[in-house]
Design a protein around this motif. Structure first.
Motif, PDB file in Angstrom:
ATOM      1  N   ILE A 101      32.721  35.445  40.333  1.00 10.39           N
ATOM      2  CA  ILE A 101      32.771  35.698  38.871  1.00 10.39           C
ATOM      3  C   ILE A 101      32.621  37.249  38.833  1.00 10.39           C
ATOM      4  N   THR A 102      31.698  37.625  39.457  1.00  6.77           N
ATOM      5  CA  THR A 102      31.124  39.199  39.354  1.00  6.77           C
ATOM      6  C   THR A 102      31.765  40.144  40.307  1.00  6.77           C
ATOM      7  N   THR A 103      32.154  41.207  39.984  1.00  8.92           N
ATOM      8  CA  THR A 103      32.305  42.412  40.950  1.00  8.92           C
ATOM      9  C   THR A 103      31.252  42.572  41.869  1.00  8.92           C
ATOM     10  N   THR A 124      36.619  33.762  30.256  1.00 12.42           N
ATOM     11  CA  THR A 124      38.033  33.463  30.234  1.00 12.42           C
ATOM     12  C   THR A 124      38.884  34.267  30.911  1.00 12.42           C
ATOM     13  N   SER A 125      38.823  35.582  30.514  1.00 13.47           N
ATOM     14  CA  SER A 125      39.857  36.710  30.847  1.00 13.47           C
ATOM     15  C   SER A 125      39.221  37.331  32.326  1.00 13.47           C
ATOM     16  N   GLY A 126      38.171  37.171  32.660  1.00 15.62           N
ATOM     17  CA  GLY A 126      37.508  37.884  33.724  1.00 15.62           C
ATOM     18  C   GLY A 126      36.993  39.573  33.563  1.00 15.62           C
ATOM     19  N   ALA A 127      37.475  39.983  32.304  1.00 18.50           N
ATOM     20  CA  ALA A 127      37.176  41.474  32.290  1.00 18.50           C
ATOM     21  C   ALA A 127      35.645  41.600  32.267  1.00 18.50           C
ATOM     22  N   GLU A 128      35.461  42.875  32.698  1.00 24.71           N
ATOM     23  CA  GLU A 128      33.821  42.980  33.306  1.00 24.71           C
ATOM     24  C   GLU A 128      33.816  44.438  32.561  1.00 24.71           C
ATOM     25  N   VAL A 129      32.757  44.626  31.945  1.00 25.68           N
ATOM     26  CA  VAL A 129      32.158  45.898  31.229  1.00 25.68           C
ATOM     27  C   VAL A 129      30.793  46.049  31.663  1.00 25.68           C
TER      28      VAL A 129
END
Length: 339
Positions: free
Chosen positions: A252-254, A285-290
């Motif tokens: 899930i996480t970078t 849902t999208s996997g977008a990470e900020v």
């Protein structure tokens, strides 16, 4: 007239006696929970349980006031102080709050008559009455039904896993090992092995029987809606997601993490060797990470409205609306405790 006066006096006397009897009753009776009741989210308890949302109220350890216990609305309005106790691992049900007293605050603030400063406590939501469930050094507490699981420290076994009834009448050791009590799901305790492996195990809390669940090498499991989140020790502590049995494993996480929490469709974590390090938010849902906040943080707690996290060195606490990229200082007032 004398008869009427006597009747009035009798009615008043009976009302006073009845009122005193009811007052005594509600201060001695224990209100029990339905099976499956839990006191806080697993992720919050991994963040030292500094925030707990219960019945539409957020109970929290005020970072500006030696972690004394306060309450507020989920939108952070109507802040009130509840007691002089400094607390962590807050749990709540319909009638009570449960917490470990935190004896690490400035000793000058503890009061010379304050005893059992590291004990496990139950506080009535109705009138603030506190009873001691265990007067030993206790922490990492988690409510399960009508019992509290927690770490208990003594000179014989050091840190071990205990259980105590919410009425304080039955206390027992579940394991001499320091099995983490915080991941309770559907009435079972799930934990990473602490002796022979770091695989996922479960414990029947009533019988103390343990079972092997998954061979994943993991730490800090969180179970939500039959999804298992965990720190993958074989992949630099990155957070993974899978079924309870380990199927459908997905990173899930970078980056690796030192702590994380789940808030609905978002996962928040403190990175390890990030570029840069800080609190990150992942859309599940999208996997977008900020990146939300650069730095070193811990104590990630979530409520229905906010995610909270504290600067690792100073303890300064920040908040961000769930799903937002805005971050601000959480700066609750210091309030006097009414006598």
């Amino acid at each position: 007239m004398k008869v009427v006066r006597r009747i009035i006096i009798l009615v008043v006397a009976l009302a006073i006696i009845g009122g005193l009897g009811y007052y005594k009753y509600i201060n001695t009776v224990t209100f029990y929970n339905e099976e499956g009741t839990v006191g806080n989210t697993i992720g919050n308890l991994y963040g030292n349980g500094l925030f707990c949302e219960s019945d539409g109220v957020v109970y929290f350890a005020n970072p500006n006031d030696y972690s004394r216990i306060y309450k507020m609305n989920p939108d952070e309005t109507d802040i009130e102080i509840l007691a002089n106790d400094s607390v962590y691992f807050i749990n709540g049900d319909s009638h009570y709050l449960y917490y470990s007293r935190n004896g690490n605050r400035d000793s000058s603030q503890m009061g010379f008559l304050n005893v059992n400063i590291n004990s496990l406590c139950r506080m009535s939501k109705r009138n603030g009455k506190v009873i001691i469930l265990d007067d030993a050094n206790c922490n990492a507490a988690a409510l399960n039904g009508n019992s509290v699981l927690y770490f208990h420290y003594d000179s014989e076994d050091a840190t071990s896993l205990y259980k105590v009834g919410i009425d304080g009448k039955v206390r027992e050791q579940l394991s001499k090992s320091s099995i983490d009590p915080r991941c309770i799901y559907n009435g079972k305790l799930y934990y990473s092995g602490v002796e022979k492996d770091h695989n996922l195990h479960s414990m029947n809390i009533d019988t103390k029987d343990s079972a092997f669940v998954s061979e994943e090498n993991l730490w800090m499991p969180i179970i939500e809606d039959n999804n298992l989140y965990y720190m993958n020790l074989d992949d630099n502590n990155r957070v993974y997601k899978s079924s309870l049995s380990g199927d459908g494993k997905t990173g899930i996480t970078t980056y690796g993490t030192s702590g994380y929490n789940v808030a609905g469709n978002y996962l928040y974590y403190q990175s390890i060797k990030g570029n840069p390090d800080g609190i990150y938010r992942v859309d599940l849902t999208s996997g977008a990470e900020v990146l939300l906040a650069e730095g070193e943080y811990n104590n990630i707690n979530v409520t229905s409205r906010y995610v909270y996290f504290a600067d690792y060195k100073s303890g300064t606490t920040f908040h961000s609306p769930v799903g937002s990229i805005e971050v601000g200082l959480f700066d609750p007032p210091i309030l006097p405790l009414d006598d």
